[in-house]
Design a protein around this motif. Structure first.
Motif, short mmCIF file in Angstrom:
data_model
loop_
_atom_site.label_atom_id
_atom_site.label_comp_id
_atom_site.label_asym_id
_atom_site.label_seq_id
_atom_site.Cartn_x
_atom_site.Cartn_y
_atom_site.Cartn_z
N ILE A 46 -101.45 -16.40 23.15
CA ILE A 46 -102.21 -17.23 24.09
C ILE A 46 -102.71 -18.50 23.41
N LYS A 47 -103.21 -18.40 22.18
CA LYS A 47 -103.66 -19.59 21.44
C LYS A 47 -102.51 -20.57 21.24
N THR A 48 -101.33 -20.05 20.92
CA THR A 48 -100.17 -20.91 20.70
C THR A 48 -99.75 -21.59 22.00
N VAL A 49 -99.75 -20.84 23.08
CA VAL A 49 -99.38 -21.39 24.38
C VAL A 49 -100.38 -22.46 24.81
N ILE A 50 -101.66 -22.22 24.63
CA ILE A 50 -102.67 -23.23 24.97
C ILE A 50 -102.45 -24.51 24.18
N PHE A 51 -102.14 -24.37 22.88
CA PHE A 51 -101.87 -25.55 22.07
C PHE A 51 -100.70 -26.35 22.64
N ILE A 52 -99.65 -25.66 23.05
CA ILE A 52 -98.47 -26.36 23.58
C ILE A 52 -98.80 -27.01 24.92
N PHE A 53 -99.56 -26.33 25.78
CA PHE A 53 -99.97 -26.93 27.06
C PHE A 53 -100.79 -28.19 26.82
N LYS A 54 -101.69 -28.15 25.85
CA LYS A 54 -102.54 -29.31 25.57
C LYS A 54 -101.80 -30.42 24.82
N ASN A 55 -100.71 -30.07 24.15
CA ASN A 55 -99.95 -31.01 23.32
C ASN A 55 -98.48 -30.94 23.69
N PRO A 56 -98.10 -31.39 24.88
CA PRO A 56 -96.72 -31.22 25.35
C PRO A 56 -95.67 -31.92 24.50
N ASN A 57 -96.07 -32.89 23.71
CA ASN A 57 -95.11 -33.59 22.86
C ASN A 57 -95.13 -33.08 21.41
N ALA A 58 -95.81 -31.97 21.19
CA ALA A 58 -95.89 -31.42 19.83
C ALA A 58 -94.50 -31.04 19.34
N THR A 59 -94.25 -31.34 18.08
CA THR A 59 -92.99 -30.94 17.47
C THR A 59 -93.05 -29.44 17.14
#
Length: 121
Positions: A46-59
């Protein structure tokens, strides 16, 4: 948004498990599918998914770095083997040093989040 985060976490976790099973390589921490996973495993996804949702352009490297930061904050350390009880994992290394299998795991998680992001609820 909360529903999408949970859906993406379940989807990503189960896809990672399926990926590991399909290449006949047992996944150390992902022994069960989502509904039988340990709470700590679900929380980390869930923490990883939240990070990706908040940072859609993250590598993929940035996603892995975020995962490492969370693991370290939870007391995990690097080791050449995996040990859940002693909180040791061989994946606390830079993304480019991960095995191809572990790099693919990060890609699977990001792809699942992107898939869920595009669904209207």
């Amino acid at each position: 948004m909360v529903i999408k985060i949970i859906q993406a976490a379940i989807m990503a976790y189960n896809h990672v498990k399926y990926h590991c099973d399909s290449i006949d390589q047992p996944s150390e921490p992902v022994k069960e599918y989502w509904h039988h996973a340990l709470q700590e495993q679900q929380d980390m996804m869930i923490k990883t998914v939240i990070f990706i949702f908040k940072n859609p352009n993250a590598t993929l490297s940035e996603i892995h770095n975020n995962w490492m930061d969370n693991k370290k904050a939870d007391g995990w350390i690097f080791g050449t083997w995996y040990d859940w009880e002693r909180q040791i994992t061989p994946k606390l290394i830079p993304y480019h040093q991960l095995t191809r299998r572990h790099q693919q795991t990060v890609r699977i998680i990001k792809d699942c989040v992107e898939e869920i992001r595009g669904i209207s609820i």
